[in-house]
Design a protein around this motif. Structure first.
Motif, PDB file in Angstrom:
ATOM      1  N   LYS A  23     -51.595  58.224 -42.784  1.00  0.00           N
ATOM      2  CA  LYS A  23     -50.173  58.501 -43.045  1.00  0.00           C
ATOM      3  C   LYS A  23     -49.300  57.771 -42.025  1.00  0.00           C
ATOM      4  N   ALA A  24     -49.700  57.839 -40.724  1.00  0.00           N
ATOM      5  CA  ALA A  24     -48.914  57.175 -39.680  1.00  0.00           C
ATOM      6  C   ALA A  24     -48.889  55.659 -39.888  1.00  0.00           C
ATOM      7  N   LEU A  25     -50.059  55.080 -40.244  1.00  0.00           N
ATOM      8  CA  LEU A  25     -50.118  53.635 -40.486  1.00  0.00           C
ATOM      9  C   LEU A  25     -49.250  53.246 -41.681  1.00  0.00           C
ATOM     10  N   PHE A  26     -49.252  54.099 -42.699  1.00  0.00           N
ATOM     11  CA  PHE A  26     -48.449  53.824 -43.899  1.00  0.00           C
ATOM     12  C   PHE A  26     -46.961  53.842 -43.567  1.00  0.00           C
ATOM     13  N   ILE A  27     -46.550  54.816 -42.760  1.00  0.00           N
ATOM     14  CA  ILE A  27     -45.129  54.909 -42.382  1.00  0.00           C
ATOM     15  C   ILE A  27     -44.725  53.708 -41.532  1.00  0.00           C
ATOM     16  N   ILE A  28     -45.623  53.303 -40.617  1.00  0.00           N
ATOM     17  CA  ILE A  28     -45.314  52.136 -39.785  1.00  0.00           C
ATOM     18  C   ILE A  28     -45.112  50.887 -40.646  1.00  0.00           C
ATOM     19  N   GLU A  29     -45.975  50.714 -41.642  1.00  0.00           N
ATOM     20  CA  GLU A  29     -45.838  49.543 -42.517  1.00  0.00           C
ATOM     21  C   GLU A  29     -44.505  49.594 -43.289  1.00  0.00           C
ATOM     22  N   ILE A  30     -44.135  50.789 -43.737  1.00  0.00           N
ATOM     23  CA  ILE A  30     -42.846  50.937 -44.444  1.00  0.00           C
ATOM     24  C   ILE A  30     -41.696  50.579 -43.514  1.00  0.00           C
ATOM     25  N   ILE A  31     -41.777  51.085 -42.263  1.00  0.00           N
ATOM     26  CA  ILE A  31     -40.702  50.801 -41.302  1.00  0.00           C
ATOM     27  C   ILE A  31     -40.593  49.300 -41.057  1.00  0.00           C
ATOM     28  N   LYS A  32     -41.734  48.649 -40.822  1.00  0.00           N
ATOM     29  CA  LYS A  32     -41.704  47.218 -40.493  1.00  0.00           C
ATOM     30  C   LYS A  32     -41.193  46.377 -41.672  1.00  0.00           C
ATOM     31  N   LYS A  33     -41.544  46.757 -42.904  1.00  0.00           N
ATOM     32  CA  LYS A  33     -41.174  45.938 -44.062  1.00  0.00           C
ATOM     33  C   LYS A  33     -39.803  46.289 -44.630  1.00  0.00           C
ATOM     34  N   THR A  34     -39.359  47.537 -44.411  1.00  0.00           N
ATOM     35  CA  THR A  34     -38.137  47.991 -45.082  1.00  0.00           C
ATOM     36  C   THR A  34     -36.970  48.159 -44.125  1.00  0.00           C
ATOM     37  N   PHE A  35     -37.195  48.635 -42.937  1.00  0.00           N
ATOM     38  CA  PHE A  35     -36.077  49.018 -42.066  1.00  0.00           C
ATOM     39  C   PHE A  35     -35.930  48.116 -40.843  1.00  0.00           C
ATOM     40  N   ILE A  36     -36.719  47.072 -40.778  1.00  0.00           N
ATOM     41  CA  ILE A  36     -36.601  46.158 -39.643  1.00  0.00           C
ATOM     42  C   ILE A  36     -36.354  44.743 -40.185  1.00  0.00           C
ATOM     43  N   THR A  37     -35.276  44.072 -39.652  1.00  0.00           N
ATOM     44  CA  THR A  37     -34.976  42.671 -39.989  1.00  0.00           C
ATOM     45  C   THR A  37     -34.769  41.899 -38.695  1.00  0.00           C
ATOM     46  N   PHE A  38     -34.570  40.599 -38.808  1.00  0.00           N
ATOM     47  CA  PHE A  38     -34.421  39.747 -37.630  1.00  0.00           C
ATOM     48  C   PHE A  38     -33.166  38.878 -37.787  1.00  0.00           C
ATOM     49  N   ASP A  39     -32.525  38.569 -36.661  1.00  0.00           N
ATOM     50  CA  ASP A  39     -31.412  37.616 -36.686  1.00  0.00           C
ATOM     51  C   ASP A  39     -31.970  36.211 -36.502  1.00  0.00           C
ATOM     52  N   GLU A  40     -31.068  35.242 -36.380  1.00  0.00           N
ATOM     53  CA  GLU A  40     -31.511  33.856 -36.295  1.00  0.00           C
ATOM     54  C   GLU A  40     -32.310  33.593 -35.033  1.00  0.00           C
ATOM     55  N   ALA A  41     -32.033  34.364 -33.973  1.00  0.00           N
ATOM     56  CA  ALA A  41     -32.757  34.175 -32.712  1.00  0.00           C
ATOM     57  C   ALA A  41     -34.094  34.900 -32.696  1.00  0.00           C
ATOM     58  N   GLY A  42     -34.396  35.645 -33.748  1.00  0.00           N
ATOM     59  CA  GLY A  42     -35.659  36.390 -33.799  1.00  0.00           C
ATOM     60  C   GLY A  42     -35.587  37.754 -33.174  1.00  0.00           C
ATOM     61  N   SER A  43     -34.372  38.224 -32.896  1.00  0.00           N
ATOM     62  CA  SER A  43     -34.231  39.570 -32.335  1.00  0.00           C
ATOM     63  C   SER A  43     -34.340  40.614 -33.446  1.00  0.00           C
ATOM     64  N   ILE A  44     -34.826  41.793 -33.098  1.00  0.00           N
ATOM     65  CA  ILE A  44     -35.070  42.866 -34.071  1.00  0.00           C
ATOM     66  C   ILE A  44     -33.776  43.592 -34.370  1.00  0.00           C
ATOM     67  N   ILE A  45     -33.526  43.795 -35.688  1.00  0.00           N
ATOM     68  CA  ILE A  45     -32.388  44.589 -36.133  1.00  0.00           C
ATOM     69  C   ILE A  45     -32.946  45.778 -36.907  1.00  0.00           C
ATOM     70  N   VAL A  46     -32.617  47.014 -36.452  1.00  0.00           N
ATOM     71  CA  VAL A  46     -33.126  48.236 -37.078  1.00  0.00           C
ATOM     72  C   VAL A  46     -32.085  48.773 -38.025  1.00  0.00           C
ATOM     73  N   ASN A  47     -32.489  49.042 -39.260  1.00  0.00           N
ATOM     74  CA  ASN A  47     -31.618  49.598 -40.281  1.00  0.00           C
ATOM     75  C   ASN A  47     -31.375  51.069 -39.962  1.00  0.00           C
ATOM     76  N   ASN A  48     -30.087  51.459 -40.047  1.00  0.00           N
ATOM     77  CA  ASN A  48     -29.740  52.847 -39.728  1.00  0.00           C
ATOM     78  C   ASN A  48     -30.361  53.847 -40.687  1.00  0.00           C
ATOM     79  N   ASN A  49     -30.794  53.416 -41.849  1.00  0.00           N
ATOM     80  CA  ASN A  49     -31.409  54.334 -42.824  1.00  0.00           C
ATOM     81  C   ASN A  49     -32.857  54.712 -42.472  1.00  0.00           C
ATOM     82  N   ILE A  50     -33.356  54.213 -41.336  1.00  0.00           N
ATOM     83  CA  ILE A  50     -34.742  54.521 -40.949  1.00  0.00           C
ATOM     84  C   ILE A  50     -34.974  56.014 -40.767  1.00  0.00           C
ATOM     85  N   GLU A  51     -33.889  56.717 -40.396  1.00  0.00           N
ATOM     86  CA  GLU A  51     -34.075  58.148 -40.157  1.00  0.00           C
ATOM     87  C   GLU A  51     -34.413  58.903 -41.432  1.00  0.00           C
ATOM     88  N   LYS A  52     -34.072  58.311 -42.609  1.00  0.00           N
ATOM     89  CA  LYS A  52     -34.374  58.998 -43.870  1.00  0.00           C
ATOM     90  C   LYS A  52     -35.880  59.161 -44.079  1.00  0.00           C
TER      91      LYS A  52
END
Length: 484
Positions: A23-52
């Motif tokens: 379950k924990a691995l599944f949630i981590i994969e969802i977080i990485k694929k759905t709620f995390i993006t990157f800017d042009e410099a490769g910095s991590i941007i976290v989507n505020n909807n992650i708390e859902k």
């Protein structure tokens, strides 16, 4: 059942922990694929909807996201959370190792022992195959163990109920097939009497109790047969004992008569002298020229000699007869010694033998047949007389004393007859009490005298002790228990 339940609990625990890990691995994969993006410099941007995604189990599910420099990008940790540093180290470890790890932290009570409190899964965040940061998911396992405890309570209650039911059923079966039959066998055995025709009730059954019953019946039959044979043997033994006692009494009486025979010559001589004197007085009384005073004197002197003969005959009769003896009565040993010496003094064999007495025992009361004890004393005196007969200064000493004998644990009277005769060779000392053993010439002894003495003293719980050396005389010590 308990062992099976324990194995099932171990398997269930492992499966639940694996399920929580998945379950924990599944949630981590969802977080990485759905709620995390990157800017042009490769910095991590976290989507505020992650708390859902974290809201469906927010009491147990905690998350932490950091970049590769260790800056916090997201955290829903509670203020009461106390393992913050451990999560931070796990996040840095995922960045350094570039791999997903499953870790456990803390302690809590499981079911049968303590378990790890938290499940922690750390995973790196990659941007074009470069590490940009890491994400941490923490699960509290207390709720999982709580479910296990609840299921275990149900299982243990079920096991307890089954244990009680099967115990009652087992006891019922054991009582029915074992206890009751045993009680019946015991009752039958307790009611058994010698005159009964005994038979155990399970003999015809083809089971263990049937075999036991047949064996017991065979044993009882053998015991009954053995008792019959034993009764017959006891009757034979009692008859043999009576005959043996009769034979012993006859031997004692025969030896007494033999002793009387030895005394007869001296008694005949002692009676012959007074009779000659009486005949002389009768001849004097026939004379016509004697006075009345002389007649009275002759008659008085004849009466004295007749009284002397009467006394000798009474002594002989008292010794030879078998008076009634009460086993509970006590007698005086000193008195018997004096009575025995009165008989011995008139014997020619004792005419030149010196007799000394030192009867200094304070207590001479003993429990023994006086007639038989006289015979013991007389036999020993006759043997002592024979031993010193050829001595010019023959002497026989008789003395008594009281001693305590440890081997018998009692006080005893010691009567010693000591002579200065020819003595007994050492090789014969162990044989002198054997029946028919004698060192006298043929026709002068039966060899039963000391054997009879031994039987009489042994019957009174006494014993002999002989001290002798050839040519130095003999001391015969008689030990007899005293009475108050």
């Amino acid at each position: 059942m308990f062992f099976t339940d324990f194995i099932m609990f171990i398997i269930a625990r492992q499966e639940l922990i694996k399920e929580e890990s998945r379950k924990a691995l599944f949630i981590i994969e969802i977080i990485k694929k759905t709620f995390i993006t990157f800017d042009e410099a490769g910095s991590i941007i976290v989507n505020n909807n992650i708390e859902k995604i974290l809201e469906f189990d927010n009491e147990r599910l905690l998350s932490l996201i950091i970049d590769k420099e260790g800056n916090y990008l997201f955290s829903n940790l509670k203020k009461s959370f106390n393992n913050y540093e451990y999560l931070f180290r796990a996040a840095n470890l995922a960045i350094m190792n570039n791999k997903t790890d499953i870790l456990f932290y803390g302690k809590t009570w499981g079911v049968f022992w303590q378990e790890k409190k938290d499940l922690i899964v750390s995973s790196p965040i990659l941007f074009h195959n470069d590490i940009a940061g890491s994400v941490i998911i923490s699960f509290e396992l207390e709720k999982t163990f709580s479910h296990l405890r609840t299921s275990q309570k149900i299982s243990l209650i079920y096991i307890a109920i089954n244990t009680i039911v099967f115990t009652i059923l087992s006891l019922y079966i054991i009582v029915k097939i074992a206890i009751k039959p045993i009680h019946k066998l015991v009752k039958r055995a307790e009611e058994y009497k010698d005159e009964d025709t005994f038979n155990f009730i399970y003999e015809k059954e083809e089971n263990e109790f049937g075999i036991l019953s047949r064996s017991l019946n065979m044993m009882i039959k053998r015991i009954s047969d053995d008792k019959k044979r034993l009764k017959n043997s006891l009757v034979s033994i009692e008859k043999a004992n009576l005959e043996l006692k009769k034979a012993q009494n006859e031997i004692i009486q025969a030896e007494k008569l033999a002793s009387i025979g030895k005394l007869s010559a001296g008694i005949a001589h002692e009676i012959g002298n007074p009779i000659g004197i009486i005949l002389g007085y009768l001849d004097l009384l026939k004379q016509k020229d004697i006075t009345d005073k002389e007649k009275e004197d002759f008659i008085n002197r004849a009466e004295k000699e007749i009284s002397r003969i009467d006394t000798i005959i009474k002594q002989l009769l008292n010794f030879s007869r078998q008076p009634f003896f009460d086993p509970e009565s006590k007698i005086s040993a000193h008195k018997l010694i004096h009575e025995m010496l009165d008989i011995m003094k008139i014997q020619p064999i004792m005419s030149e033998i010196k007799l000394n007495m030192d009867l200094k025992a304070d207590n001479d009361n003993i429990c023994i047949d006086p007639n038989q004890l006289k015979q013991v004393f007389l036999n020993i005196m006759l043997n002592a007389g024979d031993a010193v007969r050829d001595s010019n200064s023959g002497c026989i000493k008789i003395y008594t004393q009281n001693i305590y004998v440890e081997s018998k644990n009692t006080k005893m009277l010691k009567v010693t007859f000591k002579d200065n005769g020819i003595g007994i060779p050492k090789e014969n000392l162990n044989n002198i009490f054997d029946p028919f053993f004698t060192t006298k010439d043929p026709g002068k002894g039966t060899g039963l005298g000391l054997y009879v003495c031994f039987m009489i003293i042994d019957k009174a719980n006494g014993f002999f002790k002989i001290e002798s050396n050839k040519g130095e005389g003999t001391s015969i010590n008689i030990f007899i228990p005293t009475t108050n």
